[in-house]
Design a protein around this motif. Structure first.
Motif, PDB file in Angstrom:
ATOM      1  N   VAL A   1       1.599  18.225  10.644  1.00  0.00           N
ATOM      2  CA  VAL A   1       0.822  18.468  11.882  1.00  0.00           C
ATOM      3  C   VAL A   1       0.161  17.225  12.288  1.00  0.00           C
ATOM      4  O   VAL A   1      -0.481  16.513  11.447  1.00  0.00           O
ATOM      5  N   VAL A   2       0.341  16.858  13.563  1.00  0.00           N
ATOM      6  CA  VAL A   2      -0.315  15.945  14.198  1.00  0.00           C
ATOM      7  C   VAL A   2      -1.493  16.372  14.860  1.00  0.00           C
ATOM      8  O   VAL A   2      -1.330  17.124  15.766  1.00  0.00           O
ATOM      9  N   THR A   3      -2.434  15.959  14.765  1.00  0.00           N
ATOM     10  CA  THR A   3      -3.901  16.375  15.206  1.00  0.00           C
ATOM     11  C   THR A   3      -4.825  15.301  15.490  1.00  0.00           C
ATOM     12  O   THR A   3      -5.004  14.722  14.329  1.00  0.00           O
ATOM     13  N   HIS A   4      -6.023  15.690  16.031  1.00  0.00           N
ATOM     14  CA  HIS A   4      -7.255  14.984  16.193  1.00  0.00           C
ATOM     15  C   HIS A   4      -8.188  15.793  15.516  1.00  0.00           C
ATOM     16  O   HIS A   4      -9.485  15.528  15.341  1.00  0.00           O
ATOM     17  N   GLU A   5      -8.081  17.187  15.135  1.00  0.00           N
ATOM     18  CA  GLU A   5      -9.138  18.140  14.585  1.00  0.00           C
ATOM     19  C   GLU A   5      -9.069  17.873  13.387  1.00  0.00           C
ATOM     20  O   GLU A   5      -8.526  18.474  12.427  1.00  0.00           O
ATOM     21  N   MET A   6     -10.120  17.153  13.118  1.00  0.00           N
ATOM     22  CA  MET A   6     -10.547  16.652  11.385  1.00  0.00           C
ATOM     23  C   MET A   6     -11.091  17.784  10.625  1.00  0.00           C
ATOM     24  O   MET A   6     -10.527  17.695   9.373  1.00  0.00           O
ATOM     25  N   GLY A   7     -11.678  18.685  11.251  1.00  0.00           N
ATOM     26  CA  GLY A   7     -12.140  19.681  10.459  1.00  0.00           C
ATOM     27  C   GLY A   7     -11.208  20.505   9.986  1.00  0.00           C
ATOM     28  O   GLY A   7     -11.001  20.999   8.940  1.00  0.00           O
ATOM     29  N   PHE A   8     -10.182  20.887  10.908  1.00  0.00           N
ATOM     30  CA  PHE A   8      -8.937  21.603  10.527  1.00  0.00           C
ATOM     31  C   PHE A   8      -8.202  20.826   9.578  1.00  0.00           C
ATOM     32  O   PHE A   8      -7.636  21.391   8.593  1.00  0.00           O
ATOM     33  N   ALA A   9      -8.124  19.460   9.803  1.00  0.00           N
ATOM     34  CA  ALA A   9      -7.283  18.615   8.673  1.00  0.00           C
ATOM     35  C   ALA A   9      -7.627  18.695   7.391  1.00  0.00           C
ATOM     36  O   ALA A   9      -7.096  19.012   6.345  1.00  0.00           O
ATOM     37  N   ARG A  10      -8.927  18.807   7.095  1.00  0.00           N
ATOM     38  CA  ARG A  10      -9.592  18.854   5.942  1.00  0.00           C
ATOM     39  C   ARG A  10      -9.182  20.056   5.505  1.00  0.00           C
ATOM     40  O   ARG A  10      -9.213  20.140   3.982  1.00  0.00           O
ATOM     41  N   LYS A  11      -9.280  21.385   6.052  1.00  0.00           N
ATOM     42  CA  LYS A  11      -8.960  22.501   5.612  1.00  0.00           C
ATOM     43  C   LYS A  11      -7.616  22.689   5.197  1.00  0.00           C
ATOM     44  O   LYS A  11      -7.434  23.412   4.209  1.00  0.00           O
ATOM     45  N   VAL A  12      -6.716  22.100   6.054  1.00  0.00           N
ATOM     46  CA  VAL A  12      -5.174  22.709   5.866  1.00  0.00           C
ATOM     47  C   VAL A  12      -4.430  21.651   5.019  1.00  0.00           C
ATOM     48  O   VAL A  12      -3.516  22.127   4.089  1.00  0.00           O
ATOM     49  N   ALA A  13      -4.881  20.514   4.919  1.00  0.00           N
ATOM     50  CA  ALA A  13      -3.872  19.234   4.604  1.00  0.00           C
ATOM     51  C   ALA A  13      -3.741  19.247   2.975  1.00  0.00           C
ATOM     52  O   ALA A  13      -5.020  19.433   2.237  1.00  0.00           O
ATOM     53  N   ASP A  14      -2.890  18.864   2.268  1.00  0.00           N
ATOM     54  CA  ASP A  14      -2.831  18.345   0.993  1.00  0.00           C
ATOM     55  C   ASP A  14      -2.503  16.814   0.927  1.00  0.00           C
ATOM     56  O   ASP A  14      -2.656  16.169  -0.114  1.00  0.00           O
ATOM     57  N   GLN A  15      -2.064  16.474   2.086  1.00  0.00           N
ATOM     58  CA  GLN A  15      -1.984  14.795   2.281  1.00  0.00           C
ATOM     59  C   GLN A  15      -2.265  14.261   3.559  1.00  0.00           C
ATOM     60  O   GLN A  15      -1.655  15.045   4.652  1.00  0.00           O
ATOM     61  N   MET A  16      -3.122  13.517   3.899  1.00  0.00           N
ATOM     62  CA  MET A  16      -3.435  13.059   5.045  1.00  0.00           C
ATOM     63  C   MET A  16      -2.354  11.614   5.164  1.00  0.00           C
ATOM     64  O   MET A  16      -2.586  10.910   4.249  1.00  0.00           O
ATOM     65  N   VAL A  17      -2.194  11.538   6.235  1.00  0.00           N
ATOM     66  CA  VAL A  17      -1.368  10.209   6.774  1.00  0.00           C
ATOM     67  C   VAL A  17      -2.145   9.653   8.052  1.00  0.00           C
ATOM     68  O   VAL A  17      -2.339  10.169   8.976  1.00  0.00           O
ATOM     69  N   PHE A  18      -2.529   8.519   7.775  1.00  0.00           N
ATOM     70  CA  PHE A  18      -3.136   7.651   8.865  1.00  0.00           C
ATOM     71  C   PHE A  18      -2.214   6.616   9.417  1.00  0.00           C
ATOM     72  O   PHE A  18      -1.932   5.807   8.751  1.00  0.00           O
ATOM     73  N   MET A  19      -2.093   6.676  10.676  1.00  0.00           N
ATOM     74  CA  MET A  19      -1.126   5.561  11.234  1.00  0.00           C
ATOM     75  C   MET A  19      -1.702   4.819  12.339  1.00  0.00           C
ATOM     76  O   MET A  19      -2.857   5.374  13.035  1.00  0.00           O
ATOM     77  N   ASP A  20      -1.570   3.526  12.480  1.00  0.00           N
ATOM     78  CA  ASP A  20      -2.030   2.900  13.677  1.00  0.00           C
ATOM     79  C   ASP A  20      -0.918   1.763  13.802  1.00  0.00           C
ATOM     80  O   ASP A  20      -0.504   1.199  13.053  1.00  0.00           O
ATOM     81  N   GLU A  21      -0.787   1.570  15.230  1.00  0.00           N
ATOM     82  CA  GLU A  21       0.051   0.494  15.779  1.00  0.00           C
ATOM     83  C   GLU A  21       1.572   0.632  14.974  1.00  0.00           C
ATOM     84  O   GLU A  21       2.159  -0.337  14.716  1.00  0.00           O
TER      85      GLU A  21
ATOM     86  N   GLU B   1       2.544   1.895  12.364  1.00  0.00           N
ATOM     87  CA  GLU B   1       2.703   1.827  10.711  1.00  0.00           C
ATOM     88  C   GLU B   1       1.879   2.945  10.017  1.00  0.00           C
ATOM     89  O   GLU B   1       0.675   3.128  10.746  1.00  0.00           O
ATOM     90  N   ILE B   2       2.294   3.251   8.835  1.00  0.00           N
ATOM     91  CA  ILE B   2       1.405   4.264   8.187  1.00  0.00           C
ATOM     92  C   ILE B   2       0.570   3.374   7.488  1.00  0.00           C
ATOM     93  O   ILE B   2       0.868   2.178   6.377  1.00  0.00           O
ATOM     94  N   VAL B   3      -0.811   3.536   7.645  1.00  0.00           N
ATOM     95  CA  VAL B   3      -1.726   2.531   7.229  1.00  0.00           C
ATOM     96  C   VAL B   3      -2.387   2.947   5.899  1.00  0.00           C
ATOM     97  O   VAL B   3      -2.649   1.970   4.740  1.00  0.00           O
ATOM     98  N   GLU B   4      -2.472   4.293   5.867  1.00  0.00           N
ATOM     99  CA  GLU B   4      -3.112   4.701   4.605  1.00  0.00           C
ATOM    100  C   GLU B   4      -2.406   6.219   4.278  1.00  0.00           C
ATOM    101  O   GLU B   4      -2.403   7.004   5.503  1.00  0.00           O
ATOM    102  N   THR B   5      -2.331   6.878   3.210  1.00  0.00           N
ATOM    103  CA  THR B   5      -2.133   7.981   2.970  1.00  0.00           C
ATOM    104  C   THR B   5      -2.916   8.617   1.449  1.00  0.00           C
ATOM    105  O   THR B   5      -3.589   7.785   0.823  1.00  0.00           O
ATOM    106  N   GLY B   6      -3.323   9.784   1.541  1.00  0.00           N
ATOM    107  CA  GLY B   6      -4.215  10.322   0.477  1.00  0.00           C
ATOM    108  C   GLY B   6      -4.623  11.647   0.639  1.00  0.00           C
ATOM    109  O   GLY B   6      -4.370  12.435   1.609  1.00  0.00           O
ATOM    110  N   THR B   7      -5.116  12.240  -0.110  1.00  0.00           N
ATOM    111  CA  THR B   7      -5.660  13.679  -0.340  1.00  0.00           C
ATOM    112  C   THR B   7      -6.673  13.554   0.695  1.00  0.00           C
ATOM    113  O   THR B   7      -7.461  12.713   0.800  1.00  0.00           O
TER     114      THR B   7
END
Length: 246
Positions: free
Chosen positions: A195-215, A217-223
């Motif tokens: 899921v690509v989303t800006h809804e962070m409350g939803f992301a926190r509820k649903v994700a088991d892996q967060m992926v943060f991208m910038d420019e 690149e994948i900058v960071e991944t984590g729970t």
């Protein structure tokens, strides 16, 4: 060892001279719920569009269900049978009823009889809680209802993986939760999703892996726990400050 649902290895993508993806590595196992976030223009949507080959990558390897995505008939068949996609815009045929929109894929691509396709369509309209809208046209529905029809249409193909590209960004604020609630339910039932989303409350509820991208690149991944409470990268910290302060 379970085969990855999606595997991206050192994937690069250019639009002309502009490199939009730089060395993307991503593994999604069956049952994983991956949320990709990041500022506008960071390459998030391009990642999901490369997974289902709406965009073609120029370097690296993408495998769907173990099949290398090289543009061959076998590779495209793997995408069609494994991957469902829900876009920002609903992409429904306006001249067809909701039911007719849902019948197209299963009858044409899956070879279902009309009776079986209708039964499947009703099952998934009930799943997204709008069975009473089956015989209306998309223009008679709210944006939230249209997006739920789009989700049902993808589910009618019974994919193994669902891709959501900012599924609520075209919706009025009061309709966002009705769409996110449906996606949360799918996640709880074990659907593999990216899921690509800006809804962070939803992301926190649903994700088991967060992926943060910038420019690109994948900058960071984590729970979600690591990502929201102790982000490692300065870029992630800045992004979260900006987005969570709104």
């Amino acid at each position: 060892m379970t085969q990855d649902a999606i595997e991206m290895i050192d994937v690069d993508k250019w639009f002309g001279d502009f490199q939009v993806l730089k060395g993307i590595n991503l593994n999604v196992k069956p049952g994983d719920r991956v949320v990709i976030c990041g500022p506008s223009g960071s390459g998030k949507s391009t990642v999901v569009r490369c997974i289902n080959r709406l965009e073609t990558h120029q370097k690296g390897v993408i495998r769907i269900g173990g099949v290398v995505q090289d543009g061959s008939a076998k590779a495209l068949e793997a995408i069609r049978s494994e991957v469902g996609m829900v876009f920002q815009q609903f992409n429904l045929f306006p001249h067809l009823t909701v039911m007719e929109n849902l019948l197209l894929g299963p009858m044409k691509a899956r070879g279902l009889s009309r009776k079986d396709a209708e039964a499947r369509a009703m099952k998934y309209l009930e799943r997204v809680r709008i069975p009473e809208q089956a015989h209306k046209r998309p223009g008679q529905l709210s944006g939230g209802q249209q997006q739920r029809v789009a989700i049902a249409r993808s589910l009618c193909m019974e994919p193994k993986v669902m891709l959501f590209d900012e599924p609520t960004s075209a919706l009025d604020p009061e309709m966002i939760s009705e769409v996110l609630d449906v996606i949360v339910e799918l996640a709880v039932e074990g659907m593999t999703m990216v899921v690509v989303t800006h809804e962070m409350g939803f992301a926190r509820k649903v994700a088991d892996q967060m992926v943060f991208m910038d420019e690109g690149e994948i900058v960071e991944t984590g729970t979600p726990e690591e990502f929201f409470t102790a982000p490692k990268s300065q870029r992630t910290q800045t992004f979260l400050k900006q987005i969570l302060s709104h």
